[in-house]
Design a protein around this motif. Structure first.
Motif, PDB file in Angstrom:
ATOM      1  N   VAL A  55       0.834  -1.211   0.000  1.00 28.50           N
ATOM      2  CA  VAL A  55       0.000   0.000   0.000  1.00 28.50           C
ATOM      3  C   VAL A  55       0.871   1.265   0.000  1.00 28.50           C
ATOM      4  O   VAL A  55       0.463   2.305  -0.536  1.00 28.50           O
ATOM      5  CB  VAL A  55      -0.995   0.018   1.190  1.00 28.50           C
ATOM      6  N   ILE A  56       2.088   1.173   0.577  1.00 23.72           N
ATOM      7  CA  ILE A  56       3.004   2.321   0.491  1.00 23.72           C
ATOM      8  C   ILE A  56       3.455   2.508  -0.955  1.00 23.72           C
ATOM      9  O   ILE A  56       3.443   3.626  -1.492  1.00 23.72           O
ATOM     10  CB  ILE A  56       4.241   2.115   1.403  1.00 23.72           C
ATOM     11  N   ARG A  57       3.842   1.405  -1.605  1.00 25.98           N
ATOM     12  CA  ARG A  57       4.334   1.459  -2.980  1.00 25.98           C
ATOM     13  C   ARG A  57       3.266   1.998  -3.938  1.00 25.98           C
ATOM     14  O   ARG A  57       3.571   2.751  -4.872  1.00 25.98           O
ATOM     15  CB  ARG A  57       4.789   0.065  -3.415  1.00 25.98           C
ATOM     16  N   LYS A  58       2.000   1.626  -3.709  1.00 24.15           N
ATOM     17  CA  LYS A  58       0.910   2.072  -4.585  1.00 24.15           C
ATOM     18  C   LYS A  58       0.472   3.503  -4.307  1.00 24.15           C
ATOM     19  O   LYS A  58      -0.396   4.037  -4.998  1.00 24.15           O
ATOM     20  CB  LYS A  58      -0.292   1.123  -4.426  1.00 24.15           C
ATOM     21  N   GLU A  96      -1.035   4.564  -1.571  1.00 23.90           N
ATOM     22  CA  GLU A  96      -2.258   4.660  -0.772  1.00 23.90           C
ATOM     23  C   GLU A  96      -1.989   5.229   0.618  1.00 23.90           C
ATOM     24  O   GLU A  96      -2.904   5.701   1.289  1.00 23.90           O
ATOM     25  CB  GLU A  96      -2.911   3.277  -0.659  1.00 23.90           C
ATOM     26  N   VAL A  97      -0.735   5.147   1.057  1.00 19.91           N
ATOM     27  CA  VAL A  97      -0.331   5.772   2.321  1.00 19.91           C
ATOM     28  C   VAL A  97       0.227   7.149   1.985  1.00 19.91           C
ATOM     29  O   VAL A  97       1.104   7.274   1.123  1.00 19.91           O
ATOM     30  CB  VAL A  97       0.727   4.931   3.054  1.00 19.91           C
ATOM     31  N   ARG A  98      -0.265   8.172   2.641  1.00 19.19           N
ATOM     32  CA  ARG A  98       0.204   9.541   2.391  1.00 19.19           C
ATOM     33  C   ARG A  98       0.639  10.175   3.711  1.00 19.19           C
ATOM     34  O   ARG A  98       0.055   9.904   4.768  1.00 19.19           O
ATOM     35  CB  ARG A  98      -0.908  10.395   1.779  1.00 19.19           C
ATOM     36  N   VAL A  99       1.657  11.008   3.630  1.00 22.87           N
ATOM     37  CA  VAL A  99       2.084  11.821   4.766  1.00 22.87           C
ATOM     38  C   VAL A  99       1.947  13.276   4.363  1.00 22.87           C
ATOM     39  O   VAL A  99       2.557  13.709   3.379  1.00 22.87           O
ATOM     40  CB  VAL A  99       3.538  11.512   5.177  1.00 22.87           C
ATOM     41  N   ASN A 100       1.088  13.983   5.072  1.00 25.44           N
ATOM     42  CA  ASN A 100       0.771  15.379   4.726  1.00 25.44           C
ATOM     43  C   ASN A 100       0.325  15.478   3.270  1.00 25.44           C
ATOM     44  O   ASN A 100       0.735  16.374   2.518  1.00 25.44           O
ATOM     45  CB  ASN A 100       1.968  16.292   5.001  1.00 25.44           C
ATOM     46  N   LYS A 101      -0.473  14.464   2.826  1.00 20.55           N
ATOM     47  CA  LYS A 101      -1.089  14.372   1.501  1.00 20.55           C
ATOM     48  C   LYS A 101      -0.099  14.060   0.376  1.00 20.55           C
ATOM     49  O   LYS A 101      -0.470  14.067  -0.796  1.00 20.55           O
ATOM     50  CB  LYS A 101      -1.864  15.654   1.165  1.00 20.55           C
ATOM     51  N   GLY A 102       1.151  13.785   0.750  1.00 20.43           N
ATOM     52  CA  GLY A 102       2.145  13.470  -0.276  1.00 20.43           C
ATOM     53  C   GLY A 102       2.547  12.009  -0.258  1.00 20.43           C
ATOM     54  O   GLY A 102       2.476  11.334   0.771  1.00 20.43           O
ATOM     55  N   ARG A 103       2.992  11.500  -1.420  1.00 22.73           N
ATOM     56  CA  ARG A 103       3.478  10.124  -1.505  1.00 22.73           C
ATOM     57  C   ARG A 103       4.814  10.018  -0.768  1.00 22.73           C
ATOM     58  O   ARG A 103       5.587  10.973  -0.727  1.00 22.73           O
ATOM     59  CB  ARG A 103       3.657   9.701  -2.966  1.00 22.73           C
ATOM     60  N   VAL A 104       5.066   8.851  -0.214  1.00 24.64           N
ATOM     61  CA  VAL A 104       6.264   8.651   0.607  1.00 24.64           C
ATOM     62  C   VAL A 104       6.837   7.262   0.376  1.00 24.64           C
ATOM     63  O   VAL A 104       6.211   6.400  -0.234  1.00 24.64           O
ATOM     64  CB  VAL A 104       5.940   8.816   2.116  1.00 24.64           C
ATOM     65  N   LYS A 105       8.054   7.052   0.889  1.00 25.10           N
ATOM     66  CA  LYS A 105       8.719   5.758   0.808  1.00 25.10           C
ATOM     67  C   LYS A 105       8.731   5.098   2.192  1.00 25.10           C
ATOM     68  O   LYS A 105       8.551   5.781   3.202  1.00 25.10           O
ATOM     69  CB  LYS A 105      10.146   5.938   0.298  1.00 25.10           C
ATOM     70  N   PRO A 106       8.957   3.773   2.223  1.00 27.60           N
ATOM     71  CA  PRO A 106       8.941   3.073   3.527  1.00 27.60           C
ATOM     72  C   PRO A 106       9.926   3.631   4.544  1.00 27.60           C
ATOM     73  O   PRO A 106       9.657   3.600   5.745  1.00 27.60           O
ATOM     74  CB  PRO A 106       9.299   1.633   3.152  1.00 27.60           C
ATOM     75  N   ASP A 107      11.082   4.148   4.065  1.00 29.15           N
ATOM     76  CA  ASP A 107      12.098   4.621   5.009  1.00 29.15           C
ATOM     77  C   ASP A 107      11.972   6.103   5.340  1.00 29.15           C
ATOM     78  O   ASP A 107      12.860   6.682   5.977  1.00 29.15           O
ATOM     79  CB  ASP A 107      13.504   4.325   4.482  1.00 29.15           C
ATOM     80  N   LYS A 109       7.901  13.224  11.313  1.00 36.18           N
ATOM     81  CA  LYS A 109       8.123  14.355  12.213  1.00 36.18           C
ATOM     82  C   LYS A 109       6.871  14.578  13.059  1.00 36.18           C
ATOM     83  O   LYS A 109       5.752  14.257  12.626  1.00 36.18           O
ATOM     84  CB  LYS A 109       8.437  15.618  11.413  1.00 36.18           C
ATOM     85  N   ALA A 110       7.069  15.124  14.234  1.00 33.91           N
ATOM     86  CA  ALA A 110       5.918  15.440  15.095  1.00 33.91           C
ATOM     87  C   ALA A 110       4.996  16.401  14.356  1.00 33.91           C
ATOM     88  O   ALA A 110       5.444  17.377  13.750  1.00 33.91           O
ATOM     89  CB  ALA A 110       6.392  16.058  16.399  1.00 33.91           C
ATOM     90  N   GLY A 111       3.699  16.092  14.382  1.00 34.94           N
ATOM     91  CA  GLY A 111       2.722  16.928  13.700  1.00 34.94           C
ATOM     92  C   GLY A 111       2.356  16.444  12.312  1.00 34.94           C
ATOM     93  O   GLY A 111       1.359  16.895  11.738  1.00 34.94           O
ATOM     94  N   ASP A 112       3.150  15.507  11.744  1.00 37.84           N
ATOM     95  CA  ASP A 112       2.795  14.942  10.435  1.00 37.84           C
ATOM     96  C   ASP A 112       1.459  14.214  10.516  1.00 37.84           C
ATOM     97  O   ASP A 112       1.131  13.598  11.529  1.00 37.84           O
ATOM     98  CB  ASP A 112       3.863  13.932   9.980  1.00 37.84           C
ATOM     99  N   GLU A 113       0.681  14.288   9.420  1.00 46.75           N
ATOM    100  CA  GLU A 113      -0.565  13.524   9.346  1.00 46.75           C
ATOM    101  C   GLU A 113      -0.363  12.359   8.392  1.00 46.75           C
ATOM    102  O   GLU A 113       0.004  12.542   7.227  1.00 46.75           O
ATOM    103  CB  GLU A 113      -1.715  14.394   8.847  1.00 46.75           C
ATOM    104  N   VAL A 114      -0.586  11.152   8.893  1.00 46.95           N
ATOM    105  CA  VAL A 114      -0.403   9.939   8.096  1.00 46.95           C
ATOM    106  C   VAL A 114      -1.775   9.399   7.698  1.00 46.95           C
ATOM    107  O   VAL A 114      -2.616   9.133   8.562  1.00 46.95           O
ATOM    108  CB  VAL A 114       0.377   8.868   8.873  1.00 46.95           C
ATOM    109  N   ARG A 115      -1.991   9.277   6.391  1.00 43.24           N
ATOM    110  CA  ARG A 115      -3.233   8.667   5.899  1.00 43.24           C
ATOM    111  C   ARG A 115      -3.009   7.165   5.774  1.00 43.24           C
ATOM    112  O   ARG A 115      -2.128   6.706   5.053  1.00 43.24           O
ATOM    113  CB  ARG A 115      -3.623   9.225   4.531  1.00 43.24           C
ATOM    114  N   ILE A 116      -3.808   6.390   6.533  1.00 40.78           N
ATOM    115  CA  ILE A 116      -3.746   4.932   6.475  1.00 40.78           C
ATOM    116  C   ILE A 116      -4.962   4.445   5.705  1.00 40.78           C
ATOM    117  O   ILE A 116      -6.100   4.704   6.103  1.00 40.78           O
ATOM    118  CB  ILE A 116      -3.715   4.324   7.889  1.00 40.78           C
ATOM    119  N   PRO A 117      -4.767   3.765   4.559  1.00 42.70           N
ATOM    120  CA  PRO A 117      -5.893   3.369   3.704  1.00 42.70           C
ATOM    121  C   PRO A 117      -6.718   2.242   4.312  1.00 42.70           C
ATOM    122  O   PRO A 117      -6.309   1.639   5.316  1.00 42.70           O
ATOM    123  CB  PRO A 117      -5.186   2.893   2.429  1.00 42.70           C
ATOM    124  N   PRO A 118      -7.878   1.937   3.724  1.00 42.36           N
ATOM    125  CA  PRO A 118      -8.667   0.798   4.212  1.00 42.36           C
ATOM    126  C   PRO A 118      -7.851  -0.488   4.124  1.00 42.36           C
ATOM    127  O   PRO A 118      -7.203  -0.762   3.115  1.00 42.36           O
ATOM    128  CB  PRO A 118      -9.858   0.755   3.243  1.00 42.36           C
TER     129      PRO A 118
END
Length: 325
Positions: free
Chosen positions: A46-49, A51-62, A66-75
């Protein structure tokens, strides 16, 4: 609804805010904690696709959070685990009563012999599951290090992720000193003050894991000090500098003095004699810890008394020694 459908639970989208305690954590490790029981392969997919976003942006597993970041966790669809056997109130009370130190960052428990530090391998629960059950409102409780099931004594538990990182870093840099007491067979030579033999883990034909001295093994060092002599036994202090599996037990055996009651490394005749004399347990106890507290850095030394079974063996040996005089 079929049994297959009933055994699965689908969770909707979640948005989780990263707090200060999780700052600096890798995204994949953060998700593994948030989605306990979900296979790593699904989390990386789901990270590779995207579907997981941090502050609405795509990210890598590593990606480091940061404190205050919003992590979107998909269904996520996960298997519903059968209800685990909960530790009873009696064992919860025993474990709470075994706490020898606690502050807002950590606690230290004098673990009884015979209780694993965590469940698994046929065990419904261990020390950490008992503490979590006794403290349902605790947001975070994690083992800093481990003890063998049959070894008693001091175990550190972190109450915050920042404390876990700090204490494990202290362990890696060998700034935490551990001192064990062990009753060993025979008269310990006071000339043996350190054993520096490499240790290799291997598997028995029945699948049981053991450790032996082997040139192909990992560098290991244990410091020894004889505390007292008895008829046929010695009480020693063992201070491991490295932290290998079964390190003290194998180093003591290599020195010619296996730990009394050790059904893995003591020869059958000596083990049978110890049992016949009333020995009920592995005579290894994590007696003391010396470390600096998280945040404050204040130095602390903690000591844990022996349990009744350990003390009874020493008392019998002491009375026999006195009678021999």
């Amino acid at each position: 609804m079929s049994n297959a459908e009933a055994s699965q639970v689908r969770e909707g989208v979640r948005r989780v805010s990263v707090d200060e305690d999780n700052e600096g954590q890798r995204l994949d490790n953060f998700l593994l904690a948030q989605l306990r029981g979900v296979p790593k392969s699904i989390i990386y997919r789901v990270i590779r696709k995207g579907e997981v976003r941090v502050n609405k942006g795509r990210v890598k597993p590593d990606t480091r959070l940061k404190a205050g970041d919003e992590v979107r966790i998909p269904p996520i669809t996960r298997k519903e685990k059968p209800e685990a056997v909960a530790p009873g109130s009696r064992v919860q009370g025993v474990m709470e009563g075994a706490i020898v130190f606690e502050n807002e960052h950590m606690l230290v428990v004098n673990k009884p012999a015979g209780i694993a530090v965590h469940g698994g391998s046929g065990l419904s629960f261990g020390l950490i599951e008992v503490l979590r059950s006794a403290r349902p409102d605790a947001r975070f409780l994690e083992l800093v290090h481990r003890l063998d099931r049959d070894t008693s004594g001091l175990v550190m538990i972190a109450k915050k992720r920042s404390a876990l990182r700090y204490l494990q870093d202290e362990l890696r840099h060998k700034r935490i000193r551990k001192h064990y007491h062990a009753l060993v067979a025979g008269g310990w030579s006071e000339a043996v003050k350190r054993v520096e033999e490499p240790l290799l883990r291997y598997e028995m034909p029945n699948g049981e894991r053991r450790v032996r001295v082997d040139d192909e093994g990992k560098a290991s060092l244990t410091l020894f000090r004889c505390l007292s002599f008895y008829e046929g036994y010695s009480l020693v202090e063992a201070s491991p500098v490295t932290g290998r599996t079964h390190q003290i037990r194998v180093h003591a055996m290599w020195a010619g003095h296996p730990i009394a009651g050790d059904d893995k490394y003591m020869d059958d005749g000596s083990l049978k004699a110890f049992r016949a004399a009333g020995g009920q347990r592995l005579m290894l106890h994590a007696r003391a810890l010396e470390f600096s507290l998280p945040v404050s850095g204040d130095p602390v030394r903690l000591e844990a008394p022996y349990d009744e079974a350990f003390q009874q063996v020493l008392d019998r040996l002491a009375s026999r020694r006195a009678a021999g005089r």
